[in-house]
Every structure is written in structure tokens, then in C-alpha cells.
Design a protein around this motif. Sequence first.
Motif, PDB file in Angstrom:
ATOM      1  N   THR A  43       0.807  -1.220   0.000  1.00  0.00           N
ATOM      2  CA  THR A  43       0.000   0.000   0.000  1.00  0.00           C
ATOM      3  C   THR A  43       0.841   1.272   0.000  1.00  0.00           C
ATOM      4  N   VAL A  65      -0.135   4.434  -2.109  1.00  0.00           N
ATOM      5  CA  VAL A  65      -1.490   4.255  -2.628  1.00  0.00           C
ATOM      6  C   VAL A  65      -2.471   5.086  -1.793  1.00  0.00           C
ATOM      7  N   ASP A  80      -7.245   1.011   1.014  1.00  0.00           N
ATOM      8  CA  ASP A  80      -6.364   1.488  -0.056  1.00  0.00           C
ATOM      9  C   ASP A  80      -7.036   1.305  -1.418  1.00  0.00           C
ATOM     10  N   GLU A 108      -6.115   0.268  -4.355  1.00  0.00           N
ATOM     11  CA  GLU A 108      -5.909  -0.964  -5.112  1.00  0.00           C
ATOM     12  C   GLU A 108      -6.794  -2.100  -4.594  1.00  0.00           C
ATOM     13  N   SER A 109      -6.910  -2.205  -3.280  1.00  0.00           N
ATOM     14  CA  SER A 109      -7.782  -3.237  -2.717  1.00  0.00           C
ATOM     15  C   SER A 109      -9.245  -2.918  -3.016  1.00  0.00           C
ATOM     16  N   SER A 151     -10.542  -2.491 -14.553  1.00  0.00           N
ATOM     17  CA  SER A 151      -9.743  -2.077 -13.392  1.00  0.00           C
ATOM     18  C   SER A 151      -9.324  -0.618 -13.522  1.00  0.00           C
ATOM     19  N   ARG A 204     -10.844   2.372 -11.168  1.00  0.00           N
ATOM     20  CA  ARG A 204      -9.900   3.155 -10.375  1.00  0.00           C
ATOM     21  C   ARG A 204     -10.037   4.642 -10.696  1.00  0.00           C
ATOM     22  N   ARG A 215      -7.590  -9.883  -8.755  1.00  0.00           N
ATOM     23  CA  ARG A 215      -6.400  -9.291  -8.150  1.00  0.00           C
ATOM     24  C   ARG A 215      -5.263  -9.161  -9.146  1.00  0.00           C
ATOM     25  N   VAL A 268      -5.873  -6.160 -11.391  1.00  0.00           N
ATOM     26  CA  VAL A 268      -5.649  -4.911 -10.664  1.00  0.00           C
ATOM     27  C   VAL A 268      -4.158  -4.659 -10.509  1.00  0.00           C
ATOM     28  N   GLU A 269      -3.407  -5.684 -10.166  1.00  0.00           N
ATOM     29  CA  GLU A 269      -1.961  -5.512  -9.987  1.00  0.00           C
ATOM     30  C   GLU A 269      -1.268  -5.154 -11.294  1.00  0.00           C
ATOM     31  N   ARG A 317      -1.706  -1.395 -11.821  1.00  0.00           N
ATOM     32  CA  ARG A 317      -1.529  -0.644 -10.574  1.00  0.00           C
ATOM     33  C   ARG A 317      -1.238   0.835 -10.832  1.00  0.00           C
TER      34      ARG A 317
END
Length: 456
Positions: free
Chosen positions: A69, A72, A184, A186-187, A210, A214, A255, A258-259, A262
Motif C-alpha cells: 500500500t 497508494v 487502499d 488498489e484493494s 480495473s 480506479r 487481483r 488490478v496488480e 496498478r
Amino acid sequence: MGFFQYVSQKLRSPARTPHEGTTRGDQPLRHTRWPLLVAGLLLALLTVTSCASCTGGKKGLGPPTHVDTQGVPLIRVKLGQAVRGAQVATSGEYRLISDGKVLRTGKRLSATVAHANGQWQLLGEGLPATVGASVLVVDSGENGLVSYAPHDASGQPTSAVQYRGAMQFRTQPDGRFIAVNQVDMESYVAGVVPKELYASWQYETYRALSVAARTFALYHSQQSAAKNRPYDVGDGESSQVYGGYTAEHKSAHARKAVESTRGKVLTWKNQVIMSQYSSCCGGRVNPAAVLRADAPTDGPFAGGQECRDCRASTRFAWGPVHVNKAQLLTALRARYAAANSLSDITEIRVKTQTSWGRAVMIEVLGPGGSITIRADDLRLAWNMYNGGANKPGYLNSMNCQWQLAGQHVTFHTGSGFGHGVGLCQFGAEGKALRGWRGEQILGAYYPGAQLTTLWK
């Protein structure tokens, strides 16, 4: 330079435009008589068991996968509607904070939360009975989990959902309280995309959404900071559907997608855009003007792109929908005070439309006058009154024709599901099936926008 530019820089705040990009409005809860409920509520709290299925206790909680995090930003997500009580638990160490002061730390928390007589009420082993008056925070640490199960109208806990980060409880004037998950970014996105897309859909569809999700979240976070609001977004369709840590495991792609994106958001003229998206555009992307009167008319907001990749949606084309005029008028009166001057609906007239005939502004006429509203606002008002998407009479979109006959308005020759602005989810999946990458999908639906990296 290519269609998208990858830029790593801090941005100045976006233009302060109102949030009008909802697909449906939040339905308010009925007002209840608080004085009559206090005694009964506290009695119920004393008898509620602390089983794992009720509180989300030790069984089924964490530890979660680690998330970096650093750098972020946080986002604050209002969870559902205001309630009178809830069960809360943590997966491990926690801090209990009230009115800005740390009251307690511990290895694991399992408690019932309520607010009565101006004080927070906490029932659980070894916990103080009352803990301050205004804001209560349960902080699970950087990589901990908080389980939250709001009570229903009968005082029973609903199914628990697990969330990363901290849970903030804020009182309301009527004695109820809201829960706000501070997490955060990203989560947060990892908890959105599995709720907005089918689990079987393509990885590149997840990557595209994603970025869009975001961007939408960061835009509203910046708006909230400017307006000093206590939360940034909700967890339902009026914002983005969010399922917390529990949702992250609903799709193998979430996940990872998303990663892989990022920190990436969409910008236009060096500002984060309000990146709308909907289920199915019905063949053509709509301009942002169908939702926002002040929306720009160029670049990623212009609309007009053909989209034939969303034909897999069962609502790509839909047949006649019959709506009772008297009920439609009731729905409009609930949303617009000016509609109270109308005693009937005699005509719904298109005032402005796109070049391909999609109504933007409409005029609803009847004895006593008329009101001018966006076409999509009629859809939102009716669907809120009528109920969910599976109810008879649900209006999928306003990309349709209509006619009045007798006591009904018949909406026909319709296409699409939702407002049709920005990314089309079924269209994105169709493009991914044809081999498009997430960046290409975003370019098709937000032409001219830059893919900007704000944190790594």
C-alpha cells in the motif's frame, strides 16, 4: 506519440463538476420510531450470540494476501444504508478509536455495535459498555480484515462481508449510523471488478475495467476532498458495486488484473476523468451529456462510437415495456417537486437528442404544466419506484421509442442496458474475445484519454 501515453506525474485537482453519473438512485430506508426501539434493541444485543456465521469471527477470517500500500491513496466507501446495529469482528490485532482517541488495542475483536442515548454501545467480551459519542473506528491494520454484518429491520445480523483496512462508524441525526470502509485504492478496485463482471469473462476485460473503476473512484475521491464529505463513494450501483475482500476471490482474474494496472488512471487535459461505464450500450456509445448537463462534448466524452461487440447481452435489443402513467407520475413526483403541478401525463416530448436519435432532454407534459428533465432521469425515477431489474416494467435504457395510449406509456424498439456512456462491459468482453488488450479496449471507449500512472 501513441494512442495512450504512459505518464508518471502528480495531477492537479479536476474541475468541480457535480456527480450525476449514476445508473440508479439509492432507495431510502423507511423512517422508524427510535424512542420505541432503544430498549428492545439493547435487549436484542444482549441475546445475540457471537457465532462465526453471525459476526464473521475467527472462522473464515484472514489473514489476507499481502498488498503493498506504499504510495497508494485511501478511499472511503459507504456500506449500504444507515442501520441501528451491526456485528463487527477482526482477523487479528486491532485498534479501537473513538472521537480520535485510541481506547483499546487487542489481538482479536468480536462485538455488537449500536448507538443509543448519544453514546456508542459495544457488547463483547472484555469491552467497555460505552465508548464516546461521535465517530467510532475499528482499525485492523495495513493487512488485516474487518468483518461487518449489519442488522436487518428485525435486529438480526445479515451475512457478514470481510473488508480490508478500517471500519468507521458515523452517527446519523435519527440515531442510526453508517459504516464507512477506509481502504487502499488498489484493494478497493479488487473488490469492485468481480462484482461488476462475470467470473468467466476474459482477463483483458478485467484489466480494462480495473483502470476505469480506479479512475471513477479517484475522481470522486478528489471531489469529496474538495467538498469535505464524510465518504467518497457508495458500494452499490449508484457508484460502483463493491464487495470488499470477500469479492476478491469470486474471480481468478480480479487481483491479477488490478496488480497489472496498478496506479493507472485515465486523464484528459491533465485531469482525472469521471469514467462512466454501463452493462451494454446497445450498439453505440452515448455522450456524457445524457447524464451531465455540464459534461464536455469532445474527447472521451463525445460518444458516438459504434459498438457491435455487445450483442451477447440479452438486452442488446429489447421489446415493448408497458408503464402505467399514474404510477410513472407518482415516481416523477417523488423525485421532482415540479411534477406535483401535473395531474396527468399527456405527452413525453423529445427536446434534444443525439445525431442518431437517442433522446437527451425530454419534456413531460400534462394538465397543469410541464417539466423538462434528462431522459435518463425518467428511467432512474421509474426504476427506483418500480424495483429491481427483474421486475416487470423495468426500463433497461432510454435508447428507445415510446408512445402514450390510454393509461399506459409503451417503451419500444429499445437497445442497451444502462446509460451507455463510456465503457460498455459486454462490448469490452466481446473485444477481449477477439484478442484486444485492455489498453485497446479503453482507447475504443474513451478516445483521446491518456493512460496515466499516478503511483507504482
